[in-house]
Design a protein around this motif. Structure first.
Motif, PDB file in Angstrom:
ATOM      1  N   PRO A   1       0.682  -1.234   0.424  1.00  0.00           N
ATOM      2  CA  PRO A   1      -0.066   0.121   0.011  1.00  0.00           C
ATOM      3  C   PRO A   1       0.598   1.518  -0.057  1.00  0.00           C
ATOM      4  N   THR A   2       0.470   2.674  -0.756  1.00  0.00           N
ATOM      5  CA  THR A   2       0.921   3.477  -0.391  1.00  0.00           C
ATOM      6  C   THR A   2       0.419   4.449   0.418  1.00  0.00           C
ATOM      7  N   VAL A   3       0.596   5.909   0.321  1.00  0.00           N
ATOM      8  CA  VAL A   3      -0.239   6.733   1.643  1.00  0.00           C
ATOM      9  C   VAL A   3      -1.459   7.085   1.005  1.00  0.00           C
ATOM     10  N   SER A   4      -1.326   7.106  -0.620  1.00  0.00           N
ATOM     11  CA  SER A   4      -2.990   7.434  -1.227  1.00  0.00           C
ATOM     12  C   SER A   4      -3.929   6.170  -0.959  1.00  0.00           C
ATOM     13  N   ASP A   5      -3.247   5.074  -0.979  1.00  0.00           N
ATOM     14  CA  ASP A   5      -4.403   3.854   0.024  1.00  0.00           C
ATOM     15  C   ASP A   5      -4.850   3.980   1.148  1.00  0.00           C
TER      16      ASP A   5
END
Length: 278
Positions: free
Chosen positions: A165-169
């Motif tokens: 996951p990334t921060v946008s997730d």
């Protein structure tokens, strides 16, 4: 002529003595086979015992130290070094995919839990709205850090993002935590600037932290941690190299397990004992 004869006799005697000394089972230094091992940071305490054992087998383990995670795989790919030991399998898989390389694991080393650290609070319950959080900025460790924050009930991430996951997730962030993505080598140095920082075990130890003692939240070592087992890596064509296999064998010993216990203060686990040798 007498002087010449004496010189020749002396040279013959010297050669004879040298021949005797090389036949006693000891390998002369000039015959040592050098293996260049890429590592991150200054801490080689665990490897030092391995290096000593290998020297008795005619192998000179030479450290090549790097400062960030982007360098050792590039050096291994271009032949500047022979092996490296700094990453987990998930990081390696991602690197191979992104760079078109074919580097492979030839042996498990340690399971090194990721931890949440702070200079400002003693418990995650002390976090306040808008507090700053530092995490590693590379894809694999960044995703791992977000999953750790989720395990600590600080955020929630989209399940569809899987292991990366990334921060946008992030789907839920009740405290509206401000997450900063930094190079992994900077996460420990950021402690004075943030409320909490997610730091890799090796970086934490290099910064003088004892993960089991100083982390306010530590990643559990279980099946979910298997993709994050640290490994010894070689080029694919060298995977079965006899000398490199001796390096693996010299690492995966009871002596190394004791060194891991003492240097990590019980935080790291000998991965070959928990997850198998490879």
């Amino acid at each position: 002529m007498k002087k010449v004869s004496t010189f020749i006799l002396g040279a013959v005697l010297l050669l004879a003595i040298t021949g005797c000394s090389s036949g006693n089972g000891k390998t002369e230094a000039k015959d040592q086979q050098v293996v260049k091992l890429g590592v991150i940071g200054a801490d080689t305490d665990v490897w030092d015992g391995v290096k000593e054992r290998l020297s008795k087998e005619g192998i000179d383990l030479e450290y090549v130290k790097f400062s960030d995670y982007n360098q050792p795989n590039a050096a291994l790919s271009d032949g500047s070094i022979d092996l490296n030991s700094f990453q987990h399998q998930f990081f390696l898989d991602n690197y191979n995919e992104e760079h078109g390389t074919d580097l492979v694991s030839i042996g498990n080393t340690v399971s090194a839990p990721l931890g949440i650290y702070s200079d400002k609070i003693k418990d995650l319950k002390e976090l306040k709205e808008g507090d700053k959080v530092a995490i590693p900025n590379d894809v694999t460790n960044g995703g791992r850090a977000l999953l750790l924050l989720q395990s600590a009930d600080l955020i929630k991430v989209d399940e569809a993002a899987g292991q990366t996951p990334t921060v946008s997730d992030i789907t839920d962030n009740p405290l509206k935590l401000e997450i900063s993505e930094l190079d992994a080598s900077q996460t420990a140095r950021s402690l004075s600037d943030v409320a909490i920082s997610v730091i890799n075990s090796g970086m934490a130890v290099d910064a003088g932290l004892a993960p089991k003692k100083d982390a306010i939240f530590l990643e559990p070592v279980d099946e979910r941690a298997k993709p994050y087992v640290n490994i010894i890596v070689a080029r694919k064509e060298d995977a079965d190299n006899d000398v490199y296999q001796k390096v693996v064998a010299a690492y995966q010993t009871e002596e190394t397990a004791k060194d891991i216990e003492s240097t990590s203060k019980g935080s790291n686990v000998p991965a070959w004992e928990t997850f198998g040798k490879k």
